[in-house]
Design a protein around this motif. Sequence first.
Motif, short mmCIF file in Angstrom:
data_model
loop_
_atom_site.label_atom_id
_atom_site.label_comp_id
_atom_site.label_asym_id
_atom_site.label_seq_id
_atom_site.Cartn_x
_atom_site.Cartn_y
_atom_site.Cartn_z
N CYS A 157 0.84 -1.20 0.00
CA CYS A 157 0.00 0.00 0.00
C CYS A 157 0.87 1.25 0.00
O CYS A 157 0.54 2.25 -0.63
CB CYS A 157 -0.90 0.03 1.23
SG CYS A 157 -2.26 -1.12 1.13
N TYR A 161 0.00 3.85 -2.65
CA TYR A 161 -0.79 5.02 -2.28
C TYR A 161 0.02 6.08 -1.52
O TYR A 161 -0.53 7.09 -1.11
CB TYR A 161 -1.99 4.60 -1.43
CG TYR A 161 -2.80 3.51 -2.07
CD1 TYR A 161 -3.63 3.79 -3.16
CD2 TYR A 161 -2.71 2.20 -1.62
CE1 TYR A 161 -4.35 2.79 -3.77
CE2 TYR A 161 -3.43 1.19 -2.22
CZ TYR A 161 -4.25 1.48 -3.30
OH TYR A 161 -4.96 0.49 -3.90
N VAL A 166 -0.82 5.94 4.09
CA VAL A 166 -0.87 4.72 4.89
C VAL A 166 -0.64 5.06 6.36
O VAL A 166 -1.32 4.55 7.24
CB VAL A 166 0.19 3.71 4.39
CG1 VAL A 166 0.23 2.51 5.30
CG2 VAL A 166 -0.13 3.30 2.97
N TRP A 254 -8.51 -0.61 0.14
CA TRP A 254 -7.24 -0.92 0.82
C TRP A 254 -7.22 -0.35 2.23
O TRP A 254 -6.62 -0.92 3.14
CB TRP A 254 -6.04 -0.41 0.01
CG TRP A 254 -5.96 1.08 -0.15
CD1 TRP A 254 -6.51 1.83 -1.15
CD2 TRP A 254 -5.29 2.03 0.71
NE1 TRP A 254 -6.23 3.16 -0.96
CE2 TRP A 254 -5.48 3.31 0.16
CE3 TRP A 254 -4.55 1.90 1.88
CZ2 TRP A 254 -4.97 4.46 0.74
CZ3 TRP A 254 -4.03 3.06 2.46
CH2 TRP A 254 -4.24 4.32 1.89
N GLN A 255 -7.92 0.76 2.42
CA GLN A 255 -7.96 1.34 3.76
C GLN A 255 -8.75 0.44 4.70
O GLN A 255 -8.38 0.24 5.85
CB GLN A 255 -8.57 2.74 3.71
CG GLN A 255 -7.67 3.73 3.00
CD GLN A 255 -8.32 5.08 2.77
OE1 GLN A 255 -9.50 5.14 2.41
NE2 GLN A 255 -7.58 6.15 2.99
#
Lengths: 505, 421
Positions: A157, A161, A166, A254-255
């Motif tokens: 991640c 991102y 993150v 993804w979060q």
Amino acid sequence: MTVKTKKFRPISETSDWTFELIEKYHSEIERIAKNFGLSTYPVQLEIITAEQMMDAYSSVGMPVGYSHWTFGKEFVKTEKNYKRGQMGLAYEIVINSDPCIAYLMEENSMPMQALVIAHAAYGHNSFFKNNYLFTTWTSADSIIDYLLFAKTYIADCETRYGEEAVENILDSCHALKNYGVDRYKRPPKLSLLEEQNKQQEREEYLQSQINELWRTIPERTEPARDKTSSHFPSEPQENILYFIEKHAPLLEPWQREIVRIVRKIAQYFYPQRQTQVMNEGWATFWHYTILNQLYDEGLCTDGFMMEFLQSHTNVVSQPAFDSQYYSGINPYALGFNMMTDIRRICETPTDEDREWFPDIAGSDWQTSMDFAMRNFKDESFIGQYLSPRLIRDFKMFAITDDDKNRQIEVSAIHNKSGYQNVRSILSEQYNLGSNEPNIQVYNVDMKGDRSLTLRHTQHRRRPLDKSAYEVIKHVRRLWGFDVKIESIDEKDKIVKTYECSPSIS
Amino acid sequence: MAQIVDRRLNGKNKSAVNRQKFLRRFRKQIKKSIENVIAERSVTDLDKGETISIPKEDTSEPFFHHAQGGHRDMVHPGNREFQTGDKIPRPQGGTAQGDGSEASDSGEGEDDFVFELSREEFLQFFFEDLELPNLVKTKLSTITETKKIRAGHTSEGNPSNINVVRSLTGALGRRMALRGPYKKEIKTIEAKLEDLLKRHNETDQIIIDLRDRIIYLKKRIKRIPFIDSFDLRYDNRIDQPMPTTQAVMFCIMDVSGSMGREEKDIAKRFFMLLYLFLTRTYEKIQVVFISHHTIASEVDEEAFFYSRETGGTVVSSALKLMSSIIQERYPTNDWNIYAAQASDGDNWHNDSKICVDIMNKKLMPFVQYYSYIEITADRHQNLWEEYAGIESNWDNFAMKKIEKISDIYPVFRKLFQKRES
């Protein structure tokens, strides 16, 4: 105790360790532990350096951990303290996994290594394997795999991102990690392969659910529901992170996965937080018993014993409340003494013990202790087994601190009328449920501004610390819309509301 | 049986990433702390790590917990004289309250989070967002050094470079190749023998001949050497020219009677800083120390910082010396030249004009950067006035005034600030 039978020669005479010696000591300790009926995971002993110990320390004992600045902070702190000699590194870190991994630090002397083997690799190990909280809530066989999955996923991640994004999510999740635990439902088993396979699936499914929940096009077929029926969630939810993972409207897939990772790891450590006294007491009791047995069999020297006893005594010392070294009750001291006390009650009960503990007084000590280890957590363990004798030994007293009174009142001391009180208050002191503020997800304004309301149910009028204002910012970041906390007293009246200003995101 | 694993050789810097993350997150606070620290550092230990303290509240991570207040029952050990029903005044500060408050008896204030930076990290923070100006003006690199790099294998070389694997692979191939024809012949003969043996006896000549032939061939095979000198392969390394960057740094200091111990100390710190900074950019650095009063001389470091002369001041003598040293030893197209001059600014009054002349004609066109610091608590001296003209004419000239030790760091930062181009 048994008559000293000097049929063996000591395994070693000096305090230096070698791999051969570790193996010899270990096999003797293993034999003794088996004779005492300890059931354990297979043992894996790892020799590490002081630096590596600091690494392990700062990642809260996780052998593989995702990276985050908070672990860096722990590291620089540990490093400084260690270099200045303010802190000896702990002798032991042991991991609740199958096989059970125990670290031996290369700087330690042979007696210390033996102590750690007995304490961690047999004491803690058997506790991990048999205590009901651990068997129900953690999966020792798959934790390492899961941590590995988490590490890779989060690193992934970061590249995709950005590290900052993150880090922000992790910061927010960490603030809520004590509220990411299922207290009453057994979480499903973890498995690395499944995690990876399911993860993709889950992303898509979750997102579709969220979209369903937050659809903006009005449903024509359904008549407008009245306000009371649209209460969401219908029941208050105690697992705030879980609620966020499933229902936060704006999180990316993804979060959500990261929220889930923090939640899962918090879940893994939850039993440890509830059994500190028992776990340490059990392990300390066994290193003490096993090494004494080793000595009785003539397998170690007097010097070995002296070194061991010195460090053992340090570990189980309990400063009085007015000492400058006092920082609450030492779980090692309380745990060790309670375990020893159970054995005493079994072997040489007094009349008082027979009155207080009719079930175990005079019973087989190994069976009784095994039962205690398997079926309790700190709170219930103390409630069940704290004996008047121990209350006297510790000179315990209970105080009542009520902000309505100007003074603190001594409510019970170590006398006949006080035992029961002291015991139940001390037991309550280890109840995580009342130690941590009781905060639950109460309502989401589904029709309106989507704001989230958390409810803090006060326990005996105890207020929230002002850090709640900081935490609420983190909740807001995860939720994406306004968040407020209502503190309600025992009569369900709202006494205080915490809000975060909408400008902070 | 337990498994015993020796992990000591595994990487020990598992926390390095987390450490970096921590440093990055608190860079602002760390920098501030470094600025405070730098003023108190002594001359010689600029090159060490540092203890940094940043406010604890900045590093704390919030979580829900109870505050003081409400109703609370607690058990403590070590009762001495309390009886049930005793009233005790509430302790202030709450250190005896068990959890929640962390009682700290350590030396540091409870409000600070204290940790150690390594030397590398320290310098990293220290020189962050500073740059050496005018880096591109002269030829940056000269080819003075070569580096050995690997370049395949050769059949000739030095025995210490023998590549065993390659050599043996070659030998194996050669043996197989040479053996081939013999083996093939042996095979056909053996087949023939088998065939003939059906009709002939062992004692027949034709069989004996064939047997002899096989023995002969096997001998030939045996005679093929296991390894031959032309099997040998050597690792080949060739010289690759390596561009190196080099710089010379001129430290010019006024050692006349008017420069006291304190001024020299300030100058020395400044020179040290500059030297450290240069080492981050250049691989090779030479330092030339020029001290002057009425006459200038090139001295070693010891004499430069600790000798004390008296007398008047003629700054131009030092500039002349520097110019001649450059001409003799440091051809300007090979060397990046930096100069730092420290003085209390007190100059023989007719000399300052000469200085400006030398600067304009002989020095400024050739140096990368020339910094002048005036160390005085008074108002500006005459040299400053004259140098002010140079500053307006030359981009690569800068001057600042330092009054006390704590000025060094800010002044240094100002002199080498990154400039927007």
